[in-house]
Each structure stands twice: as structure tokens, then as C-alpha cells.
Design a protein around this motif. Structure first.
Motif, mmCIF file in Angstrom:
data_model
loop_
_atom_site.group_PDB
_atom_site.id
_atom_site.type_symbol
_atom_site.label_atom_id
_atom_site.label_comp_id
_atom_site.label_asym_id
_atom_site.label_seq_id
_atom_site.Cartn_x
_atom_site.Cartn_y
_atom_site.Cartn_z
ATOM 1 N N SER A 19 21.106 -38.243 153.984
ATOM 2 C CA SER A 19 20.381 -38.601 152.719
ATOM 3 C C SER A 19 21.244 -39.476 151.715
ATOM 4 O O SER A 19 20.777 -39.335 150.802
ATOM 5 C CB SER A 19 20.418 -36.938 152.159
ATOM 6 N N TRP A 20 22.261 -39.946 152.200
ATOM 7 C CA TRP A 20 22.951 -40.827 151.431
ATOM 8 C C TRP A 20 22.433 -42.329 151.625
ATOM 9 O O TRP A 20 22.569 -42.648 152.687
ATOM 10 C CB TRP A 20 24.375 -40.873 151.629
ATOM 11 N N SER A 21 22.285 -43.186 150.313
ATOM 12 C CA SER A 21 21.921 -44.282 150.469
ATOM 13 C C SER A 21 22.853 -45.133 149.404
ATOM 14 O O SER A 21 22.910 -44.821 148.244
ATOM 15 C CB SER A 21 20.723 -44.554 150.060
ATOM 16 N N GLY A 89 30.885 -45.556 144.257
ATOM 17 C CA GLY A 89 30.608 -44.892 145.228
ATOM 18 C C GLY A 89 29.013 -44.285 145.207
ATOM 19 O O GLY A 89 28.263 -45.086 144.778
ATOM 20 N N TRP A 90 28.954 -43.105 145.587
ATOM 21 C CA TRP A 90 27.748 -42.569 145.550
ATOM 22 C C TRP A 90 27.587 -41.494 144.684
ATOM 23 O O TRP A 90 26.431 -40.749 144.588
ATOM 24 C CB TRP A 90 27.616 -41.883 147.007
ATOM 25 N N THR A 91 28.302 -41.703 143.461
ATOM 26 C CA THR A 91 28.085 -40.797 142.386
ATOM 27 C C THR A 91 27.034 -41.335 141.594
ATOM 28 O O THR A 91 26.928 -42.785 141.244
ATOM 29 C CB THR A 91 29.443 -40.491 141.476
ATOM 30 N N GLU A 92 26.127 -40.423 140.812
ATOM 31 C CA GLU A 92 25.096 -40.985 139.956
ATOM 32 C C GLU A 92 25.213 -40.407 138.650
ATOM 33 O O GLU A 92 25.682 -39.133 138.532
ATOM 34 C CB GLU A 92 23.868 -40.718 140.653
ATOM 35 N N ALA A 93 24.969 -41.021 137.476
ATOM 36 C CA ALA A 93 25.127 -40.665 136.178
ATOM 37 C C ALA A 93 24.023 -40.880 135.389
ATOM 38 O O ALA A 93 23.274 -41.941 135.467
ATOM 39 C CB ALA A 93 26.515 -41.402 135.661
ATOM 40 N N GLU A 178 28.029 -61.287 142.009
ATOM 41 C CA GLU A 178 28.958 -62.129 142.560
ATOM 42 C C GLU A 178 29.904 -61.292 143.387
ATOM 43 O O GLU A 178 29.898 -60.197 143.421
ATOM 44 C CB GLU A 178 29.881 -62.507 141.304
ATOM 45 N N SER A 179 30.346 -62.097 144.493
ATOM 46 C CA SER A 179 31.114 -61.544 145.439
ATOM 47 C C SER A 179 32.572 -60.932 144.807
ATOM 48 O O SER A 179 33.111 -61.567 144.039
ATOM 49 C CB SER A 179 31.612 -62.523 146.510
ATOM 50 N N LEU A 180 32.894 -59.528 145.638
ATOM 51 C CA LEU A 180 34.205 -59.143 145.034
ATOM 52 C C LEU A 180 35.293 -59.406 146.370
ATOM 53 O O LEU A 180 36.207 -58.602 146.088
ATOM 54 C CB LEU A 180 33.939 -57.685 144.609
ATOM 55 N N ARG A 181 34.874 -59.976 147.199
ATOM 56 C CA ARG A 181 35.638 -59.980 148.414
ATOM 57 C C ARG A 181 36.968 -60.278 148.284
ATOM 58 O O ARG A 181 37.912 -59.959 148.803
ATOM 59 C CB ARG A 181 35.143 -60.710 149.606
ATOM 60 N N TRP A 182 37.169 -61.422 147.206
ATOM 61 C CA TRP A 182 38.593 -62.128 147.021
ATOM 62 C C TRP A 182 39.461 -60.748 146.592
ATOM 63 O O TRP A 182 40.607 -61.028 146.620
ATOM 64 C CB TRP A 182 38.097 -62.978 145.722
ATOM 65 N N VAL A 183 39.008 -59.586 145.845
ATOM 66 C CA VAL A 183 39.959 -58.783 145.622
ATOM 67 C C VAL A 183 40.929 -58.030 146.408
ATOM 68 O O VAL A 183 42.016 -57.749 146.395
ATOM 69 C CB VAL A 183 39.319 -57.440 144.932
ATOM 70 N N PHE A 184 40.267 -58.088 147.734
ATOM 71 C CA PHE A 184 41.000 -57.564 149.100
ATOM 72 C C PHE A 184 41.668 -58.784 149.785
ATOM 73 O O PHE A 184 42.010 -58.296 150.814
ATOM 74 C CB PHE A 184 39.932 -56.923 149.940
ATOM 75 N N GLY A 185 42.002 -59.818 148.955
ATOM 76 C CA GLY A 185 42.566 -60.892 149.540
ATOM 77 C C GLY A 185 44.220 -60.682 149.803
ATOM 78 O O GLY A 185 44.586 -59.559 149.415
ATOM 79 N N THR A 186 44.976 -61.680 150.568
ATOM 80 C CA THR A 186 46.266 -61.466 150.751
ATOM 81 C C THR A 186 46.987 -61.316 149.506
ATOM 82 O O THR A 186 48.443 -61.144 149.741
ATOM 83 C CB THR A 186 46.867 -62.666 151.719
ATOM 84 N N TYR A 201 33.759 -50.997 151.701
ATOM 85 C CA TYR A 201 34.381 -50.613 150.168
ATOM 86 C C TYR A 201 33.213 -51.118 149.213
ATOM 87 O O TYR A 201 32.998 -50.622 148.339
ATOM 88 C CB TYR A 201 35.811 -51.245 149.894
ATOM 89 N N LEU A 202 32.616 -52.238 149.606
ATOM 90 C CA LEU A 202 31.587 -53.127 148.739
ATOM 91 C C LEU A 202 30.162 -52.424 148.902
ATOM 92 O O LEU A 202 29.295 -52.962 147.976
ATOM 93 C CB LEU A 202 31.846 -54.537 148.871
ATOM 94 N N ALA A 203 29.813 -51.633 149.824
ATOM 95 C CA ALA A 203 28.547 -51.403 150.139
ATOM 96 C C ALA A 203 27.927 -50.789 148.855
ATOM 97 O O ALA A 203 26.678 -51.175 148.447
ATOM 98 C CB ALA A 203 28.384 -50.576 151.378
ATOM 99 N N PRO A 204 28.340 -49.920 148.365
ATOM 100 C CA PRO A 204 27.718 -49.136 147.025
ATOM 101 C C PRO A 204 27.296 -50.477 145.842
ATOM 102 O O PRO A 204 26.895 -49.933 144.995
ATOM 103 C CB PRO A 204 28.673 -48.312 146.691
ATOM 104 N N THR A 205 28.269 -51.431 145.683
ATOM 105 C CA THR A 205 27.834 -52.552 144.928
ATOM 106 C C THR A 205 26.517 -52.968 145.028
ATOM 107 O O THR A 205 26.111 -53.892 144.074
ATOM 108 C CB THR A 205 28.984 -53.431 144.802
ATOM 109 N N ALA A 206 26.004 -52.817 146.020
ATOM 110 C CA ALA A 206 24.320 -52.887 146.103
ATOM 111 C C ALA A 206 23.670 -52.294 145.170
ATOM 112 O O ALA A 206 22.438 -52.764 144.431
ATOM 113 C CB ALA A 206 23.841 -52.587 147.449
ATOM 114 N N ARG A 207 24.210 -51.161 144.519
ATOM 115 C CA ARG A 207 23.273 -50.636 143.523
ATOM 116 C C ARG A 207 23.827 -51.011 142.185
ATOM 117 O O ARG A 207 25.194 -51.227 141.765
ATOM 118 C CB ARG A 207 23.848 -48.973 143.548
ATOM 119 N N PRO A 208 22.969 -51.749 141.243
ATOM 120 C CA PRO A 208 23.221 -52.307 139.987
ATOM 121 C C PRO A 208 24.267 -51.644 139.154
ATOM 122 O O PRO A 208 25.122 -52.119 138.312
ATOM 123 C CB PRO A 208 21.975 -52.401 139.296
#
Length: 305
Positions: A19-21, A89-93, A178-186, A201-208
Motif C-alpha cells: 500500500s506504500w507509494s 519518507g512516507w509520512t503525509e502532512a 534537482e539531483s541530491l545524489r551529491w549529498v551521499f558523495g565521498t 534514500y532518494l525515492a520519496p523525493t519523487a513526491r513534491p
């Protein structure tokens, strides 16, 4: 989600994973529930039984940060409670806006709803702000606290710490999509994360609303907290719950020598405060060295009761 509505203080019913998206990332042993408080439908991952430990994730992460640490604490006899904070994450407000103490109020409301008068708290990064606020504002609700990669509130400020703030301007300027992948860089990890881990980690950022929460934290939460830290607001208070502050030994400006010097005599500001440094780890210490972090947490909780 058609899950039974729990009574206050009862353990919430498990919500079906399907049920989680977007889909939840894999983490064997965890159950997933919804804890409802006014205006907030909070996703919480739980594992184990025993004394409750609330684990507060960092940014831009969510409950899955604790996928390796949580089971180790559960094996040690704890009930591990990993909420997704508002905006993540998957919390809704109903209201996505964030203020300096929004997450604190959300946390105490969740504890009340779960019937938890007093808990142990583990927090990292952004979650460390909430954990610190709870420990100072409601010490009667905290048996003990472990804070990861965040300095004690009573630590003095030094110009040598400025390089540790280099991530703030780009996150403050973050724009939708914008990409946030750099946050997890070296610069922040001692061991490069896999593409699959970063994707999880970044999957939920698909939600605006999740994507928008990134700059909101740095506009409305971080400035207030940094001002209080810089001008010594917490040095004029006393930290009552036993507290452990953990850093990666390669975490930029937070060298052991500097941190210990800036903290000084901790007994001046805290009833019981300890510092620990994890070898071969940077800011994302939980991902770099989950076994070492779990061992420190269990040892500390066992020692301070």
C-alpha cells in the motif's frame, strides 16, 4: 489504507507493504504502521520487543537509515521505533510547512499516541536537532540519548567548524527536481554508497512535498538552531538525560581533538555526557559502520540504564 484504527496507547496495526507509494525498500524483520496525530499520518517502521528506542533519521534520509542498526538493537532486547519525520519518507502532512520546533511537537504527539511516557532516543543529522530539543525541553521523557554526527548543544563554536557547513548553501538553493545524489558523495561517506542504496534514500523525493522539504529545513529550522548554538543558548541550560555524542573519525572538521577541546569539561553543562569516535567513518556514520554504531548504542544504554 484499510487498517484498523488503534486506540491511544495501543500498538498500531501493520499496514500492508504493497500500500506504500513509492514501494518501501527492503528491510527484513520490520513492520510498517501508520501513527495518526492531528494533521499528520506518520509512517513508522518497527522491529523487536522490549524497552522502546526511538530512532530519528537524517536528511535526506528516512526510516531505512536504521535497516542494519535496528535489528541489532532488537536482538539486544529493545523495541525499535523508526518514524519518518514530517516532510520525509512516507509520512503525509496536511500542512507541509516546517518551523524550528515542528518536528519536536510531532515527536511528542507520536509518543503520546503510542502511550510512551519515556524512551531512549537515537538521532542522526537533522534528527539530532529534534533529539536535542526533546532532551532539553522534556528531559522527563528521555531515559538516555545517543546523537550521531551532530555536536552537543553546549559545545563552543569555532571558525574551524565552518568547513563542516559547506553543504548548507547548495541545499538551501535546492530546486524541485534537482539531483541530491551529491549529498551521499565521498565528502560525507568513508565508503561509497551503492547506486541502489542512494536510490532507496532518494525515492520519496519523487513526491513534491518531500523534495520541497529539503530547502525548507535550511530556511526555517537550521538558522534558528544554529543561532542558539552559536550564541551559547544551550550552555546556559543543563542537559539532564545521559547523553552520548558519536562522530566518524574522518568527519571533516569534527576531529576528536577539536571536539573535545570545544566541549571542555562536560560536567559544567550536563549530568552525564560522553563522546565517542567511530573509526573509518564520516558524516553518514550509520551507513559507513552500522555494526560499530549499534555496539556503541547498546553498550551506552546498558551502562546508563
Amino acid at each position: 489504507m484499510n487498517t484498523p484504527e488503534p486506540q491511544k496507547g495501543e500498538r498500531p496495526a501493520t499496514a500492508p507493504t504493497a500500500s506504500w507509494s513509492p514501494p518501501l525498500p527492503e528491510a527484513p524483520g520490520f513492520e510498517h504502521v501508520v501513527v495518526e496525530t492531528p494533521g499528520l499520518r506518520r509512517h513508522v517502521a518497527m522491529i523487536g520487543d522490549g524497552a522502546p528506542v526511538v530512532m530519528l533519521h537524517g536528511l535526506p534520509q528516512h526510516w531505512w537509515e536504521w535497516r542494519d542498526v535496528g535489528p541489532r538493537l532488537a536482538a539486544a532486547g529493545y523495541r525499535v521505533i523508526c518514524p519518518d519525520q514530517r516532510g520525509f519518507g512516507w509520512t503525509e502532512a496536511d500542512d507541509p510547512r516546517l518551523g524550528p520546533e515542528t518536528s519536536l511537537h510531532d515527536l511528542t504527539a507520536m509518543l503520546d499516541e503510542l502511550g510512551l511516557d519515556r524512551v531512549r532516543v537515537v538521532s542522526h543529522d537533522m534528527g539530532g536537532i529534534t533529539g536535542m530539543q526533546l532532551a532539553y525541553a522534556h528531559p522527563e521523557r528521555v531515559f538516555a540519548a545517543v546523537t550521531l554526527a551532530v555536536p552537543p548543544g553546549f559545545m563552543s563554536f569555532s571558525a574551524k567548524l565552518v568547513p563542516s557547513l559547506r553543504h548548507i548553501p547548495p541545499l538551501l538553493r535546492h530546486r524541485a527536481g534537482e539531483s541530491l545524489r551529491w549529498v551521499f558523495g565521498t565528502g560525507y561517506t568513508a565508503h561509497p554508497m551503492s547506486a541502489e542504496t542512494i536510490d532507496a534514500y532518494l525515492a520519496p523525493t519523487a513526491r513534491p512535498e518531500v523534495d520541497a522539504a529539503i530547502p525548507a529545513v535550511y530556511r526555517h529550522v537550521v538558522p534558528s538552531v544554529m543561532t542558539r548554538l552559536t550564541f551559547g543558548a544551550y550552555r546556559r541550560q543543563r542537559l539532564v538525560p545521559p547523553s552520548l555524542f558519536v562522530f566518524g573519525d574522518q568527519d571533516g572538521a569534527f576531529t576528536e581533538d577539536l571536539v573535545r577541546r570545544l566541549c571542555g569539561d562536560t560536567t559544567r553543562y550536563a549530568e552525564h555526557a560522553e563522546l565517542a569516535f567511530v573509526e573509518d567513518a564520516k558524516h553518514f556514520v550509520v551507513d559507513d559502520q552500522p555494526a560499530a554504531v549499534a555496539e556503541l548504542i547498546v553498550d551506552f544504554f546498558d551502562r546508563v540504564g
